[in-house]
Design a protein around this motif. Structure first.
Motif, PDB file in Angstrom:
ATOM      1  N   TYR A 151      -2.555  -1.001   2.640  1.00 52.90           N
ATOM      2  CA  TYR A 151      -2.962  -2.063   3.577  1.00 52.90           C
ATOM      3  C   TYR A 151      -3.025  -3.413   2.869  1.00 52.90           C
ATOM      4  O   TYR A 151      -2.667  -4.441   3.407  1.00 52.90           O
ATOM      5  CB  TYR A 151      -4.338  -1.758   4.177  1.00 52.90           C
ATOM      6  CG  TYR A 151      -4.290  -0.758   5.302  1.00 52.90           C
ATOM      7  CD1 TYR A 151      -4.179  -1.189   6.608  1.00 52.90           C
ATOM      8  CD2 TYR A 151      -4.352   0.597   5.040  1.00 52.90           C
ATOM      9  CE1 TYR A 151      -4.133  -0.268   7.648  1.00 52.90           C
ATOM     10  CE2 TYR A 151      -4.297   1.523   6.065  1.00 52.90           C
ATOM     11  CZ  TYR A 151      -4.187   1.085   7.379  1.00 52.90           C
ATOM     12  OH  TYR A 151      -4.133   1.978   8.399  1.00 52.90           O
TER      13      TYR A 151
ATOM     14  N   VAL B  55      -8.416   6.193   9.072  1.00 48.60           N
ATOM     15  CA  VAL B  55      -7.277   5.611   8.366  1.00 48.60           C
ATOM     16  C   VAL B  55      -6.996   6.418   7.108  1.00 48.60           C
ATOM     17  O   VAL B  55      -7.863   7.102   6.592  1.00 48.60           O
ATOM     18  CB  VAL B  55      -7.531   4.136   7.969  1.00 48.60           C
ATOM     19  CG1 VAL B  55      -7.663   3.261   9.182  1.00 48.60           C
ATOM     20  CG2 VAL B  55      -8.749   4.029   7.071  1.00 48.60           C
TER      21      VAL B  55
ATOM     22  N   HIS C  76      -8.406  10.258   3.401  1.00 55.59           N
ATOM     23  CA  HIS C  76      -8.858   9.888   4.743  1.00 55.59           C
ATOM     24  C   HIS C  76     -10.195   9.160   4.703  1.00 55.59           C
ATOM     25  O   HIS C  76     -11.078   9.542   3.947  1.00 55.59           O
ATOM     26  CB  HIS C  76      -9.008  11.149   5.604  1.00 55.59           C
ATOM     27  CG  HIS C  76      -7.718  11.576   6.181  1.00 55.59           C
ATOM     28  ND1 HIS C  76      -7.138  10.949   7.246  1.00 55.59           N
ATOM     29  CD2 HIS C  76      -6.865  12.569   5.810  1.00 55.59           C
ATOM     30  CE1 HIS C  76      -5.987  11.529   7.521  1.00 55.59           C
ATOM     31  NE2 HIS C  76      -5.792  12.519   6.656  1.00 55.59           N
TER      32      HIS C  76
ATOM     33  N   PRO D 133      -6.378   2.025  14.163  1.00 53.89           N
ATOM     34  CA  PRO D 133      -5.177   2.111  13.324  1.00 53.89           C
ATOM     35  C   PRO D 133      -3.896   1.985  14.150  1.00 53.89           C
ATOM     36  O   PRO D 133      -2.964   1.293  13.754  1.00 53.89           O
ATOM     37  CB  PRO D 133      -5.300   3.496  12.696  1.00 53.89           C
ATOM     38  CG  PRO D 133      -6.760   3.756  12.659  1.00 53.89           C
ATOM     39  CD  PRO D 133      -7.348   3.067  13.848  1.00 53.89           C
TER      40      PRO D 133
ATOM     41  N   ASP E 217      -1.085  -1.007  13.928  1.00 54.91           N
ATOM     42  CA  ASP E 217       0.325  -0.737  13.608  1.00 54.91           C
ATOM     43  C   ASP E 217       1.233  -1.344  14.668  1.00 54.91           C
ATOM     44  O   ASP E 217       2.268  -1.936  14.352  1.00 54.91           O
ATOM     45  CB  ASP E 217       0.562   0.774  13.526  1.00 54.91           C
ATOM     46  CG  ASP E 217      -0.026   1.353  12.247  1.00 54.91           C
ATOM     47  OD1 ASP E 217      -0.243   0.552  11.295  1.00 54.91           O
ATOM     48  OD2 ASP E 217      -0.280   2.568  12.189  1.00 54.91           O
TER      49      ASP E 217
END
Lengths: 497, 239, 202
Positions: free
Chosen positions: B129, B149, B155, B209, B213
């Motif tokens: 990220y 995420v 995770h 998330p 995206d």
């Protein structure tokens, strides 16, 4: 007290000794009760202080126990120090000095004794309340409201006794110590009642409450502990060295400038905070103007002492009194400068303030209370202090402990403040940096506590009846010692029984 | 109650009272009160005029201070000088330094070493990220991110607050800082770039998330911010 | 007797003057400050209610004030704003609902005036209160583990339990704030002075 003896020998019995004997007899029970309680609370306060100090460099110490969490022990420390030790010791001092200076017998002794007991119960109730989590959350006024009647009612007795003595006084002259004592008994009730009304009784909210809180927080030291300490110094220094106080005019200037300026100083505790600029400005000016009374009182005490400094070698009373007076000047200078905005930008919110408070309370106020006890107890109990060594230990522990505490905390506070004002230094690094200083604070606390324990032993010894006594006062350079007493007592017993 | 133990070696001290003691019981009982000095008296030394003048000087300083720093004498007059508080223009800071300063808040979760807290807060060192699409990163920091995420193969399920209360320069600096610390290496962000993303994401709430995206997949609005990578210097000049 | 009168009257006058000047007059001035009505119709500052009001009581009973302030100094005076403790200085209006006030005077720990804006995550607060070393290694803050139910290794953690990082602490793998823990966290999340007030620009 070397000079004392000269008075006894050279001049013969002073003309006014009879009233002293009368006064001391009438006040004995009250004063001894108050001072014994004060020493008890001093010990409690020291232990609470040391526990909270250890918790700050070793957070796991007594960790995970709710009633011993830092935020509660820390509150207990300050409240027992200021009300338990400060309040009770100062009240004892006030009553004894006033009785002696007015040359009248202690009035309402039974009421005062009952009041003293209730007051101590009140502090105990307050302490338990705080440990149970019922603190009001207002700094210096943490005691839950239900403890307040226990504290207010006995203090009314003290005020009444004080005024009764004052209006019955023999001499038409009012000595400078008496001005301060009268002032305390007027200021303190007004302070407590206004501050409680504004904070815990909810007369005002928010920021106005913060101002009332710190107006009180500063004044409880400045208008209660400080005047009592100054009154003690004004009494003891000339009394022990046998000279008049240097200048009546300076006394006058010192008293009134102190009275006028001190009570405006409190808002400097909120510098930079969400307050109108004018309130803080008045606080800064009030603090800076304190230079006038502090220098005036300093000159007055110093000029009185001039030529008598050699007596510091022998007289316990004088040594504590002079230590108190000198550190009064030092800590007050520090306090005045500390109020300036440019100074506060760095030292506000840091350990510097804590260092300053201890220099004032343990460097100035406490030694003067000790000096009072060293002077008055042999007169009240008609026994001498049993160990010169313990007095020496007490003195050096008090001095070294206070200076170590003040020095370490003030230095650490300045550096801490400078680092906090530099945002490139992560906050946790600053916390870590202060830890060695926090440890030296614990050490200083332990030194101070050792001194208190030495004093306690001597105090218990002078209060408890025993056959052994001396004809001469216990001076600092004598080799009277604990062991000697025990041995002497062993030898003495068979002869007497 | 007389002395049974008097071995005081100090000759300066009180000689035994025994000899001079009159047979007065009060006297015997209150030896200490006997040997006392008289009650303290006042001396009458005059106060030097120079000292009084000094006190007046102090008072005058007090008056000057109140006159100068009392602000407006009103409840909301917080600045101590009426003239103060106008334009405090701080000199431009090196983005890496400013970024480190701003990062002081981020350390709560992501820690000073950028490694985060295992199982709770993702690392920034080596994070895709952080090192990936700048537009997506800026959008994430400005509007916050919640949900499951995956960062560097692990995770995480926590909540990143929206930092839209910090200005563009600070956001640009802190993103530049995290992209170039702890072994990270990536190109810097300009405050104009952050401003553009801020405008573009106006009104968009906290990302999930998936929505983040999706946002990253849509092309940026063409017109004003066409030249991201080396735009820092030329645009800074125009501003 | 006249001297006694001067003494007594003078003493009373000094204290009454400062009560008036530093307590009564400021309070009278503050009466003019009113909460702002925001665009969404809510007031700022809002009264504390429910969990956050009770959490404020927990904050007070733990004595948090002895290490944490709740006041941000103005830009250029100290580094409060640059440290990210707030986006603007604190002003009297931020505290209209504060009774008792908790401004504080000591920063052994960071300022909390806007901790709710800086750290809105409940799980972060839970981990930090349970054991500050988990999130802030080297902190000297005490543990407030008594605000949490602990889930031991081998027990089935409830769905909303918070997992401790790494291998947990001793036997404990998950924690769950108890009633007072939830209240305290609710209060901390509520601390937020981000709302811009005009007088803060001074």
């Amino acid at each position: 007290m070397v000079a004392d003896t000269k008075a006894g020998v050279v001049k013969g019995a002073p003309s006014d000794y009879e009233f002293r004997v009368e006064v001391d007899r009438s006040s004995k029970q009250v004063i001894v009760l108050y001072w014994a309680a004060a020493l008890f609370w001093l010990t409690v306060a020291s232990i609470a202080g040391i526990i909270s100090s250890i918790k700050l460099h070793n957070p796991g110490f007594l960790g995970g126990i709710e009633w011993l969490t830092f935020g509660r022990v820390r509150a207990v420390h300050w409240d027992t120090a200021i009300y338990g030790f400060g309040g009770v010791a100062a009240s004892g001092t006030l009553l004894w000095l006033q009785a002696r200076l007015c040359q009248v017998r202690m009035p309402y002794t039974k009421l005062l004794i009952a009041g003293g007991l209730v007051f101590n119960v009140g502090i105990l109730v307050g302490v338990v309340g705080i440990l149970m989590g019922q603190s009001t959350g207002v700094e210096t006024l943490e005691f839950p409201l239900y403890a307040m009647p226990f504290l207010v009612v006995p203090y009314v007795f003290i005020v009444i006794a004080n005024f009764t003595m004052y209006f019955k006084k023999k001499s038409s002259h009012t000595y400078v110590s008496q001005w301060y004592l009268m002032a305390v008994t007027v200021w303190f009730p007004v302070l407590v009642l206004s501050a409680e009304a504004c904070t815990n009784l909810g007369a005002v909210d928010g920021v106005a409450q913060a101002i009332a809180n710190w107006w009180y927080g500063h004044n409880v030291v400045g208008l209660f502990a400080t005047p009592t300490g100054i009154a003690a110094a004004y009494y003891l220094i000339p009394k022990v060295i046998g000279k008049p106080i240097h200048s009546y005019h300076l006394s006058l200037l010192g008293f009134w400038s102190n009275a006028i300026f001190y009570n405006w100083a409190g808002t400097h505790h909120l510098t930079g905070g969400p307050l109108p600029a004018w309130t803080i400005t008045l606080g800064v000016v009030g603090s800076m103007m304190m230079f006038i009374p502090v220098i005036t009182i300093g000159i007055n005490h110093h000029m009185t002492m001039l030529g008598s400094f050699h007596l510091l070698k022998t007289s316990p009373t004088l040594r504590f009194a002079v230590m108190g007076s000198m550190l009064y000047t030092v800590s007050s200078f520090q306090g005045a400068l500390e109020a300036l905005r440019s100074h506060q930008e760095i030292t506000h919110f840091t350990h510097y303030t804590i260092g300053h408070v201890h220099l004032g309370m343990y460097g100035f106020f406490a030694p003067l209370m000790f000096a009072m006890m060293y002077y008055a107890m042999p007169r009240l109990m008609n026994r001498e202090w049993s160990s010169a060594r313990l007095i020496r230990i007490h003195f050096w522990c008090t001095l070294v402990g206070t200076l170590l505490y003040g020095g370490a905390m003030c230095y650490a506070g300045i550096r801490q403040g400078m680092m906090m004002n530099d945002p490139s230094i992560p906050f946790l690094n600053i916390v870590q940096w202060t830890i060695p200083f926090l440890m030296s604070r614990t050490l200083a606390g332990l030194i101070l506590l050792s001194g208190t324990v030495a004093f306690l032993i001597n105090f218990v010894r002078i209060v408890t009846p025993h056959k052994l006594t001396w004809a001469t006062p216990t001076m600092l350079d004598s080799d009277r010692d604990w062991k000697q007493i025990l041995e002497a007592e062993k030898e003495a017993k068979p002869q007497h029984e | 109650m007389s002395s049974i133990h008097n071995d005081d070696p100090n000759p300066n001290q009180e000689p035994t009272h025994e000899a001079d003691v009159p047979p007065d019981p009060i006297f015997v009982i209150h030896r200490a009160a006997m040997r006392e000095m008289d009650e303290p008296r006042d001396g009458a030394e005059p106060t030097p005029v120079s000292y009084i003048l000094l006190c007046f000087a102090a008072l005058m300083w007090g008056g000057w201070y109140i006159g100068t720093y009392a602000g407006t004498w009103s409840a909301d007059g917080l600045a101590e000088r009426a003239t103060a508080g106008a334009a405090i223009t701080a000199p431009a800071q090196n983005p890496m330094e400013l970024g480190k300063e701003v990062f002081g808040v981020c350390v709560q979760c992501h820690q000073e070493n950028g490694r985060g807290v295992p199982e709770n807060y993702p690392p920034l060192a080596g994070s895709e990220y952080v090192l990936g699409d700048k537009r997506k990163l800026a959008a994430l920091v400005l509007r916050g991110l919640g949900g499951d995420v995956t960062v560097a193969g692990k995770h995480f399920n926590s909540q990143m607050p929206a930092w839209d209360n910090r200005d563009d320069e600070e956001i640009a600096a802190v993103l530049t800082y995290i992209r170039n610390s702890w072994g990270n290496k990536a190109d810097p962000l300009s405050k104009e770039f952050v401003a553009a993303v801020r405008k573009e994401t106006e009104g968009k709430g906290e990302w999930r998330p998936a929505s983040l995206d999706a946002f990253a997949a849509t092309p940026p609005p063409a017109a004003p911010v066409a030249a991201p990578p080396t735009a820092a210097t030329p645009q800074a000049q125009t501003k | 007797m006249s001297r006694t009168f001067v003494l007594a009257f003078g003493i009373l006058l000094t204290i009454l003057s400062s009560v008036t000047g530093l307590v009564i007059i400021p309070n009278w001035q503050f009466q003019a400050l009113k909460p702002v009505v925001k665009a969404d119709g809510r007031r700022y500052p809002e009264a504390y209610f429910g969990d956050s009001a009770k959490g404020r009581g927990v904050y007070i009973s733990q004595g948090c004030i002895y290490c944490h302030t709740q006041q941000v100094r103005m830009k250029g005076y100290g580094a409060d704003i640059r440290r990210g403790w707030g986006t603007r200085r604190s002003v009297p209006r931020d505290y209209l609902e504060d009774r008792p006030h908790q401004l504080g005077t000591m920063r052994t720990g960071p300022d909390l005036a806007s901790i709710g804006a800086r750290q809105p995550s409940e799980s972060w607060h839970a981990l930090h209160l349970y054991d500050p070393q988990l999130t802030s290694a080297g902190s000297v803050m005490p543990r407030y583990n008594y605000f949490f139910d602990e889930v031991k290794r081998g027990q089935m953690p409830p769905a909303d339990a918070i997992r401790l990082p790494g291998n947990g602490r001793g036997d404990v793998t998950h924690i769950l704030p108890n009633e007072r823990g939830r209240q305290l966290i609710a209060y901390l999340k509520r601390l937020n002075q981000s709302f811009p007030l005009p007088e803060a620009n001074q």
